[in-house]
Design an enzyme around this catalytic site. Structure first.
Site, PDB file in Angstrom:
ATOM      1  N   SER A 140       0.901  -1.294   0.040  1.00  0.00           N
ATOM      2  CA  SER A 140      -0.023   0.103  -0.054  1.00  0.00           C
ATOM      3  C   SER A 140       0.881   1.288  -0.074  1.00  0.00           C
ATOM      4  CB  SER A 140      -1.014  -0.051   1.210  1.00  0.00           C
ATOM      5  OG  SER A 140      -0.419   0.210   2.600  1.00  0.00           O
ATOM      6  N   ASN A 141       1.923   1.221   0.549  1.00  0.00           N
ATOM      7  CA  ASN A 141       2.857   2.551   0.577  1.00  0.00           C
ATOM      8  C   ASN A 141       3.566   2.503  -0.788  1.00  0.00           C
ATOM      9  OD1 ASN A 141       3.422   3.955   3.221  1.00  0.00           O
ATOM     10  ND2 ASN A 141       3.417   1.833   4.093  1.00  0.00           N
ATOM     11  N   MET A 175      10.342  -6.392   4.575  1.00  0.00           N
ATOM     12  CA  MET A 175      10.490  -6.893   5.972  1.00  0.00           C
ATOM     13  C   MET A 175      11.904  -7.799   6.204  1.00  0.00           C
ATOM     14  SD  MET A 175       8.002  -5.146   6.926  1.00  0.00           S
ATOM     15  CE  MET A 175       7.777  -5.803   8.979  1.00  0.00           C
ATOM     16  N   LEU A 224      18.648  -5.960   6.823  1.00  0.00           N
ATOM     17  CA  LEU A 224      20.020  -6.014   5.579  1.00  0.00           C
ATOM     18  C   LEU A 224      21.129  -5.834   6.495  1.00  0.00           C
ATOM     19  CD1 LEU A 224      18.005  -3.076   3.873  1.00  0.00           C
ATOM     20  CD2 LEU A 224      18.401  -5.398   2.959  1.00  0.00           C
ATOM     21  N   HIS A 265       8.854   3.204   8.761  1.00  0.00           N
ATOM     22  CA  HIS A 265       8.572   2.418   9.990  1.00  0.00           C
ATOM     23  C   HIS A 265       7.294   2.769  10.731  1.00  0.00           C
ATOM     24  CE1 HIS A 265       9.736  -0.473  12.941  1.00  0.00           C
ATOM     25  NE2 HIS A 265       9.179   0.504  13.894  1.00  0.00           N
ATOM     26  N   THR A 322      20.373   3.169   8.410  1.00  0.00           N
ATOM     27  CA  THR A 322      21.800   2.822   8.636  1.00  0.00           C
ATOM     28  C   THR A 322      21.791   1.307   9.188  1.00  0.00           C
ATOM     29  OG1 THR A 322      21.448   3.415  11.019  1.00  0.00           O
ATOM     30  CG2 THR A 322      22.307   5.231   9.502  1.00  0.00           C
TER      31      THR A 322
HETATM   32  C1  GAR Z   1       4.113  -0.538   6.721  1.00  0.00           C
HETATM   33  O1  GAR Z   1       3.070   0.005   7.869  1.00  0.00           O
HETATM   34  C2  GAR Z   1       5.236  -0.201   7.027  1.00  0.00           C
HETATM   35  O2  GAR Z   1       5.348   0.881   7.781  1.00  0.00           O
HETATM   36  C3  GAR Z   1       5.812  -1.424   7.738  1.00  0.00           C
HETATM   37  O3  GAR Z   1       5.228  -2.498   7.016  1.00  0.00           O
HETATM   38  C4  GAR Z   1       3.865  -2.026   6.491  1.00  0.00           C
HETATM   39  C5  GAR Z   1       3.950  -2.473   5.155  1.00  0.00           C
HETATM   40  O4  GAR Z   1       2.570  -2.175   4.531  1.00  0.00           O
HETATM   41  N1  GAR Z   1       7.340  -1.448   7.602  1.00  0.00           N
HETATM   42  C6  GAR Z   1       7.905  -2.180   8.676  1.00  0.00           C
HETATM   43  O5  GAR Z   1       7.390  -2.671   9.791  1.00  0.00           O
HETATM   44  C7  GAR Z   1       9.437  -2.125   8.466  1.00  0.00           C
HETATM   45  N2  GAR Z   1      10.084  -2.036   9.720  1.00  0.00           N
HETATM   46  P1  GAR Z   1       2.553  -2.061   2.896  1.00  0.00           P
HETATM   47  O6  GAR Z   1       2.938  -3.114   2.461  1.00  0.00           O
HETATM   48  O7  GAR Z   1       0.847  -1.819   2.747  1.00  0.00           O
HETATM   49  O8  GAR Z   1       2.941  -0.772   2.532  1.00  0.00           O
END
Ligand code: GAR
Length: 227
Positions: free
Chosen positions: A24-25, A97, A100, A116, A148
């Site tokens: 979604s992002n 997820m 790295l 995040h 980082t």
């Molecule tokens: C989002 O909430 C993002 O901030 C998080 O995973 C979700 C992905 O949603 N990322 C982390 O937790 C990274 N540490 P999306 O696939 O719908 O964008």
């Protein structure tokens, strides 16, 4: 003499987006009409629903499945080869997820951007919404930052805060935060593409010519008579 204005040859930046799931992002970035070329979307999971969305937008997709590699080093090396084939200026982690390796992070120093779902440095790691509820915090949110080798840390570009409500569950809180993620992530990438932010020698993000007002959020709301 007829002076023609000199054409300024500013190369448009190219970005690669890494995803693991819904995307979604990533979709928010694709829909934001950013001043850059989105060269490819790469996933570490072949079944990531975000891959289909990227294809609908006509973006090249690749899968580098982490399960096919014996360790983080060999996965990251293959991922880097895949990324480098697009020669991106920025690598954008949009719900990617995987932790790295320091070598990978060093290779893309100042070019790796992550979102995040917490107000970093609070709640790095997983289950951020459940942990915020457990602690009874009244304000939660999300952060876009440079990556980082310290997981979920690094110079912060932009954050959005939301109130935590009495009857929130991890799912309702996650949805409220995700709405804000979709607002601040495209903004951060737009700033980067337009060279509007830079890193100071102390490793802090500096805005070149932006008004830095923001606005306060008090949660729960105060009674007006005493406000
Ligand atoms: C989002 O909430 C993002 O901030 C998080 O995973 C979700 C992905 O949603 N990322 C982390 O937790 C990274 N540490 P999306 O696939 O719908 O964008």
């Amino acid at each position: 003499m007829n002076h023609k204005p000199e054409s300024v040859n500013v190369a448009i930046k190219s970005i690669v987006i890494l995803i693991s799931g819904h995307g979604s992002n990533m979709r928010a970035l694709l829909e934001a009409d950013l001043p850059c070329k989105i060269a490819a979307v790469i996933s570490n999971r072949a079944d990531a629903p975000g891959l289909e969305i990227a294809k609908q937008y006509g973006i090249a997709t690749k899968v580098v499945a982490h399960r096919n590699y014996p360790d983080r080093e060999s996965f990251d090396a293959e991922l880097a080869l895949c990324i480098d084939s697009y020669r991106p200026d920025l690598i954008v982690l949009a719900g990617f997820m995987r932790i790295l390796t320091p070598q990978f992070v060093a290779r893309y120093q100042n070019k790796l951007i992550n979102i995040h779902p917490s107000l970093l440095p609070a709640y790095s790691g997983l289950s951020t919404h459940a942990r915020a509820l457990q602690d009874g915090v009244k304000i939660h949110g999300c952060t876009v930052h440079f990556v980082t080798s310290d997981v979920d840390h690094g110079p912060i570009i932009i954050q959005a805060a939301v109130p935590v409500l009495m009857d929130d569950t991890p799912a309702t809180l996650a949805a409220r935060v995700l709405d804000q993620e979709h607002r601040i992530f495209p903004q951060a990438i737009r700033w980067l593409c337009n060279d509007e932010i830079s890193l100071s020698t102390e490793g802090k993000v500096q805005m070149k010519c932006l008004e830095q007002s923001g606005c306060p959020l008090i949660s729960p709301k105060m009674e007006l008579a005493h406000a």
